[in-house]
Scaffold this active site. Structure first.
Site, short mmCIF file in Angstrom:
data_model
loop_
_atom_site.label_atom_id
_atom_site.label_comp_id
_atom_site.label_asym_id
_atom_site.label_seq_id
_atom_site.Cartn_x
_atom_site.Cartn_y
_atom_site.Cartn_z
N HIS A 1 -5.83 -3.31 -2.70
CA HIS A 1 -6.06 -4.73 -2.43
C HIS A 1 -6.28 -5.47 -3.75
CE1 HIS A 1 -7.31 -3.90 1.97
NE2 HIS A 1 -6.03 -4.21 1.86
N HIS B 1 0.86 -1.21 0.00
CA HIS B 1 0.00 0.00 0.00
C HIS B 1 0.87 1.24 0.00
CE1 HIS B 1 -3.69 -2.15 0.42
NE2 HIS B 1 -3.49 -2.57 1.66
#
Lengths: 88, 559
Positions: B133, B127
């Site tokens: 995701h 991230h």
């Protein structure tokens, strides 16, 4: 579906909203449309979690919602475009 | 994989690990080693290189452990549930990574018990580099935790495709490097302290190291290499005092709040912030909040250490003063073009140094203190009022160069701080309260066992003990403020013209008054209800007019 021990404080709709599968407006709607939106959100989540996308909140789906995970949402289609340093 | 619109626009990134609250089960060395290995995973598949810096060195990526609410929008929730989160690339907190300190962190666990810190670190750093995701459950960027053997861990193809979409493949070894060569196998520590190329060589005495976490003997050889500046301070570290309540002797590292001698104390957004050196605390209800002290630069990037004063302006911006310059912050972001010299802040205010600043809510002026004088500053006109500066003694027997001033919650008193003492000024009576100074460490920071300051001698009682001190007359129409107008005929030395009558209301009277004010309306409501009830009852019992009962066709019979 079989109850998991601490299922009672899991709110599936809130969980779907928190991780981006359900928008707040989806939550507030009622009637067949919201059920359809809910089903679609659940099947989306099941796909990400590698479950069979039945759209039903079965035991496996609820157990998956209980798994430890990253706090960031899985769906944030609109946030972050062009934003610098903005938090998801 | 999914990408965000944010990515780093440079190949050399720096990171710092805040060693406060690292998992005791892992200790310092295993924690830092796991995090470095996680960085290594991403550097092997991209041209990126990562350089570790001491905390507080304004690194691109800050990693820390925290629990519950820790200052951003996603509080952790204890064991299970949320494990960690990270900010996407960007300035300030961009890239920062937070781990939930309450998780059962483990490493290399054979039995899949606990949460493997290395795996979570790889995910969160994904991230921090800009990956979202992944929908591929087998990828490390899948949103949920799943154990895998960390010893021979390798990124999933989906993860590699995503990150290389953003940064490209790793630099082939034969191609000229785009940045100074790094030793791939010790990617984490890239520049030994002695190489001149690092702009600010890390200061071995200023690192966030925790004594409780003893060096892990199994790992020590690689860390003990001379190139690792982290090792040497371990031996000299006396470390932060985990329990700030009892003072301890400090040699370096985060200070204890019970030592006092702060640079400044101020209220920002209604909360007390205490600054000292390059650290700051947040204090709430006589208690230091968890995870503090924190380096100043963790929140206010660009703000130097050892500031002189700070205050929240009427428009909600934070102004910090140091020497003859000032910084303007909107929340945690410094506004462009700052710092600026003091003379640009306004006309008629001190231009060399400001000791204390406070926006005084009772009259909406700002007061600046410098040395033994103070100024009243008008934020609208950005200038100090004409007949200022005035002597500081107007605020009572406070010492010159106070180090902070803040209002009480109800705005009725002004506290003025210096050293480890504070004085109180009654805003309504516009005069200093007696019985001060008191210990700010005891009354505000929750420290115990610190000595009380010796009280100021009261000049009048000194001269003839047992008499009441003469009180200065009340301020005139110039309004509520310590800087009352002294007019002819209204000077301090003809007290009989105005006598100050002090009515002390004891608590019990106010309690009785409250009681009366509650019971009277209740009684009134009760009476009204009874009245309504009786009216209704009488209406219900009342007979219909007899004449209605008997309908007489003619009056003759009756007559």
């Amino acid at each position: 579906s079989a109850e998991t021990p601490d299922e009672e404080n899991l709110n599936p709709e809130e969980w779907l909203h928190r991780f981006g599968y359900l928008s707040r407006s989806g939550l507030q709607m009622s009637g067949p449309l919201s059920a359809q939106i809910l089903t679609r959100a659940v099947s989306d989540m099941q796909r990400v979690y590698g479950l069979a996308p039945t759209g039903r909140l079965d035991a496996a789906t609820l157990a998956a919602m209980q798994r430890p995970r990253c706090t960031l949402p899985d769906r944030t289609p609109e946030a972050g475009v062009g934003g610098v340093g903005t938090r998801r | 994989f999914a990408l965000t619109a944010q990515r780093w626009d440079k190949e050399r990134l720096s990171f710092s690990i805040l060693y406060r609250r690292i998992p005791p089960s892992l200790g310092l060395n295993r924690t830092s080693d796991a995090i470095r290995r996680a960085f290594g995973v991403w550097s092997r598949v991209t041209p990126l290189s990562f350089q570790e810096r001491p905390a507080g060195g304004a690194a691109d990526i800050l990693l820390l452990f925290a629990s519950g609410f820790h200052g951003d929008m996603s509080p952790f929730d204890g064991e299970g549930g949320s494990l960690a989160h990270a900010f996407y690339p960007g300035p300030g907190m961009g890239g920062d990574t937070h781990f939930d300190a309450d998780e059962p962190w483990t490493l290399d666990a054979q039995n899949q018990e606990g949460i493997d810190l290395f795996l979570v670190a790889v995910h969160e750093l994904g991230h921090a580099l800009g990956l979202e995701h992944s929908e591929n459950p087998a990828a490390i960027m899948a949103p949920f935790y799943q154990w895998s053997d960390a010893q021979n861990f390798s990124l999933h193809g989906d993860d590699i495709a995503g990150v290389q979409r953003m940064y490209g493949p790793p630099v082939a070894s034969d191609a000229p490097p785009s940045s100074p060569p790094t030793h791939r196998d010790d990617i984490i520590i890239t520049t030994p302290p002695s190489t001149p190329s690092s702009p600010d060589p890390p200061d071995p005495t200023q690192t966030d190291l925790d004594p409780q976490a003893q060096p892990d003997p199994s790992l020590s050889p690689p860390l003990a290499t001379p190139t690792s500046h982290l090792v040497s301070p371990l031996t000299t570290w006396t470390g932060p005092d985990p329990d700030p309540v009892t003072p301890a002797v400090r040699t370096d590292g985060p200070p204890s709040i019970c030592d006092g001698d702060f640079d400044t104390v101020t209220l920002l957004r209604g909360e007390m912030f205490v600054f000292k050196g390059r650290w700051f605390w947040r204090v709430w209800r006589n208690r230091v909040l968890e995870n503090y002290p924190m380096p100043i630069s963790v929140f206010w990037n660009g703000l130097p250490d050892d500031i002189n004063a700070a205050y929240e302006r009427h428009d909600g911006k934070f102004v910090f003063f140091k020497g003859d310059r000032f910084w303007l912050f909107r929340e945690a972001d410094v506004l462009p073009g700052y710092p600026q010299p003091l003379h640009q802040y306004g006309r008629g205010i001190p231009v060399h140094r400001i000791d204390t600043a406070i926006w005084w809510e009772p009259n909406e002026f700002t007061y600046f203190f410098s040395g033994d004088r103070y100024w009243r500053y008008n934020e609208e006109t950005r200038s100090a009022d004409r007949d200022f500066p005035k002597p500081i003694s107007r605020w009572g027997k406070i010492p010159a160069s106070p180090r902070g001033a803040f209002l009480s919650d109800d705005g009725a008193s002004t506290y003025i701080y210096k050293g480890s003492s504070y004085w109180r000024f009654d805003n309504r009576r516009t005069e200093a309260d007696r019985g001060y100074p008191r210990s700010i460490l005891k009354d505000f920071m929750g420290c115990v066992g610190v000595p009380d300051p010796d009280p100021d001698p009261d000049p009048e009682t000194e001269r003839n003990p047992g008499t009441e001190p003469v009180r200065p007359p009340r301020p005139t129409e110039s309004g509520r403020g310590p800087d009352r107008e002294l007019r002819p005929g209204n000077t301090e030395d003809d007290p009989d013209q105005e006598v100050n009558v002090v009515v002390t209301v004891t608590d019990s009277e106010s309690k009785v008054m409250t009681l009366v004010m509650v019971t009277a309306p209740l009684l009134l409501i009760l009476c009204i209800l009874v009245l309504v009830y009786t009216i209704l009852r009488t209406l219900q019992n009342k007979e219909p007019p007899r004449a209605l009962v008997h309908c007489k066709r003619s009056l003759q019979d009756w007559v």
